[in-house]
Scaffold this active site. Structure first.
Site, PDB file in Angstrom:
ATOM      1  N   TYR A   1       0.830  -1.208   0.000  1.00 14.30           N
ATOM      2  CA  TYR A   1       0.000   0.000   0.000  1.00 14.30           C
ATOM      3  C   TYR A   1       0.859   1.251   0.000  1.00 14.30           C
ATOM      4  CZ  TYR A   1       0.830   0.913   5.005  1.00 14.30           C
ATOM      5  OH  TYR A   1       1.408   1.200   6.218  1.00 14.30           O
TER       6      TYR A   1
ATOM      7  N   ARG B   1       8.018   4.263  -4.751  1.00 14.40           N
ATOM      8  CA  ARG B   1       8.118   3.258  -3.680  1.00 14.40           C
ATOM      9  C   ARG B   1       7.091   2.147  -3.875  1.00 14.40           C
ATOM     10  NH1 ARG B   1       7.663   5.343   2.372  1.00 14.40           N
ATOM     11  NH2 ARG B   1       5.488   5.508   1.749  1.00 14.40           N
TER      12      ARG B   1
ATOM     13  N   ARG C   1      -7.323 -20.552  -1.714  1.00 15.57           N
ATOM     14  CA  ARG C   1      -6.245 -20.386  -0.745  1.00 15.57           C
ATOM     15  C   ARG C   1      -5.160 -21.444  -0.909  1.00 15.57           C
ATOM     16  NH1 ARG C   1      -4.496 -21.734   4.292  1.00 15.57           N
ATOM     17  NH2 ARG C   1      -3.635 -20.024   5.539  1.00 15.57           N
TER      18      ARG C   1
ATOM     19  N   LYS D   1       6.599  -1.828   1.907  1.00 18.22           N
ATOM     20  CA  LYS D   1       5.403  -1.287   2.576  1.00 18.22           C
ATOM     21  C   LYS D   1       4.228  -2.244   2.398  1.00 18.22           C
ATOM     22  CE  LYS D   1       3.204   3.192   3.282  1.00 18.22           C
ATOM     23  NZ  LYS D   1       3.347   3.203   4.734  1.00 18.22           N
TER      24      LYS D   1
ATOM     25  N   GLU E   1      12.438   2.727  14.030  1.00 19.83           N
ATOM     26  CA  GLU E   1      11.540   3.777  13.513  1.00 19.83           C
ATOM     27  C   GLU E   1      10.298   3.769  14.379  1.00 19.83           C
ATOM     28  OE1 GLU E   1       9.928   2.928   9.576  1.00 19.83           O
ATOM     29  OE2 GLU E   1      10.102   0.777   9.927  1.00 19.83           O
TER      30      GLU E   1
HETATM   31  N1  PDD Z   1       3.004   5.436   7.732  1.00 20.95           N
HETATM   32  N2  PDD Z   1       7.646   3.977   8.902  1.00 20.95           N
HETATM   33  C1  PDD Z   1       6.519   3.243   8.917  1.00 20.95           C
HETATM   34  C2  PDD Z   1       6.558   1.911   9.586  1.00 20.95           C
HETATM   35  C3  PDD Z   1       5.341   3.734   8.325  1.00 20.95           C
HETATM   36  O1  PDD Z   1       4.206   3.002   8.330  1.00 20.95           O
HETATM   37  C4  PDD Z   1       5.361   5.020   7.715  1.00 20.95           C
HETATM   38  C5  PDD Z   1       4.157   5.570   7.021  1.00 20.95           C
HETATM   39  C6  PDD Z   1       6.551   5.748   7.739  1.00 20.95           C
HETATM   40  C7  PDD Z   1       6.648   7.097   7.110  1.00 20.95           C
HETATM   41  O2  PDD Z   1       6.705   6.979   5.704  1.00 20.95           O
HETATM   42  P1  PDD Z   1       6.155   8.145   4.753  1.00 20.95           P
HETATM   43  O3  PDD Z   1       6.904   9.393   5.144  1.00 20.95           O
HETATM   44  O4  PDD Z   1       6.484   7.680   3.408  1.00 20.95           O
HETATM   45  O5  PDD Z   1       4.669   8.265   5.040  1.00 20.95           O
HETATM   46  C8  PDD Z   1       7.684   5.191   8.318  1.00 20.95           C
HETATM   47  C9  PDD Z   1       1.705   5.837   7.276  1.00 20.95           C
HETATM   48  C10 PDD Z   1       1.447   5.557   5.871  1.00 20.95           C
HETATM   49  C11 PDD Z   1       1.461   7.263   7.651  1.00 20.95           C
HETATM   50  O6  PDD Z   1       1.176   7.484   8.809  1.00 20.95           O
HETATM   51  O7  PDD Z   1       1.526   8.140   6.816  1.00 20.95           O
END
Ligand code: PDD
Length: 288
Positions: free
Chosen positions: A33, A52, A100, A149, A182
């Site tokens: 996603y 991405r 499945r 992702k 993270e």
């Molecule tokens: N989160 N790390 C994780 C595990 C995430 O799920 C997300 C994004 C990020 C930040 O990535 P970006 O800057 O590309 O959104 C890092 C969701 C989609 C969000 O809260 O936006």
């Protein structure tokens, strides 16, 4: 509120938008996603998000559901039909539907594509940023390919639940060596004792955040040094400032970690200034 959802070629009312019970996304989380911010009616950093998405699909050998220009057209339609000026557009691609069975090679699978858009309150988000968010730390129990992702989000869901029940807003996940990988849904940053920005270097352990990448560019353009190294909980607690980056929150100052105030215990000047300039710096497009 989402009114219209795109599902496999059709724009459907929210209540009627369905995918098959044997969709592999539903049964196996065999699905990826993206979430793109919509600000003032246009997308933010769409090129990086779609790059991405393409990489996530390719890493898992999931077929691209359509060309990039066709996908951009769908996103534009979904944003318009839901009348979103400020909010998020969400897209999900699963490997498709089949009886499945774990393996996928040799099966004729058509990917499932779902896109939806919803409005978010800019003032609520800004109020949150001016208060600053609180994070709590917990072990990172995710798999070894967090750079992709996928919708395999149970560890993130449980981490967020635990954070919320502890009165915090986000979880920072800690690896086996005591370093922050993270956030549950954001990338983690500090302003370290030398007044440099610090964030973990990219690897399979974390998502290559789009907001992170744009923040790196923004910092470089203003001559601010960035150290790409993991930091421990102790280093984070001793930092001058801390903040998170994500499409949904852009740059969010962190004011406490595990209940301990960071810096002055209020949103710091570096995070606040990066947040203020973020939308001027990011790629802005009418759709993508
Ligand atoms: N989160 N790390 C994780 C595990 C995430 O799920 C997300 C994004 C990020 C930040 O990535 P970006 O800057 O590309 O959104 C890092 C969701 C989609 C969000 O809260 O936006």
């Amino acid at each position: 509120m989402t009114r219209v959802v795109y599902v496999n070629g059709r724009y459907l009312p929210y209540a009627d938008a369905n995918v098959h019970v044997e969709d592999r996304g539903f049964q196996f989380a065999d699905s990826v996603y993206e979430v793109i911010e919509i600000a003032a009616g246009g997308t933010v950093d769409a090129t990086r998000h779609l790059d991405r998405l393409q990489r996530s699909l390719s890493e898992l050998s999931i077929q691209e559901p359509m060309s990039r220009s066709a996908l951009c057209n769908v996103l534009a339609q979904v944003i318009r039909r839901n009348r979103v000026t400020d909010g998020l557009v969400y897209m999900q691609v699963s490997r498709g539907t089949a009886p499945r069975d774990f393996p996928f090679t040799g099966k004729s699978l058509t990917p499932t594509l779902v896109c939806l858009a919803r409005s978010l309150s800019v003032s609520a988000r800004d109020a949150r940023a001016s208060r600053g968010i609180r994070v709590v730390t917990m072990p990172d129990i995710r798999w070894a390919r967090c750079d992709i992702k996928t919708v395999m989000l149970l560890p993130a869901i449980l981490a967020k639940e635990k954070a919320l029940s502890a009165g915090a807003d986000e979880a920072w996940l800690i690896d086996g060596q005591g370093f922050v990988t993270e956030g549950a849904s954001s990338n983690a940053w500090i302003v370290n004792a030398d007044d440099n920005l610090q964030t973990r270097d990219l690897s399979n352990a974390l998502l290559p955040g789009v907001t992170r990448a744009t923040t790196v560019d923004m910092a470089a353009a203003t001559g601010r040094r960035i150290v790409f190294e993991p930091f421990s909980i102790e280093q984070a607690m001793a930092a001058r400032e801390a903040f998170t980056t994500s499409a949904s929150g852009t740059i969010m100052p962190v004011v406490a970690i595990d209940g301990k105030p960071i810096g002055s215990g209020r949103p710091g000047p570096v995070a606040t200034s990066l947040r203020r300039t973020f939308h001027n710096f990011a790629e802005r497009r009418s759709a993508c």
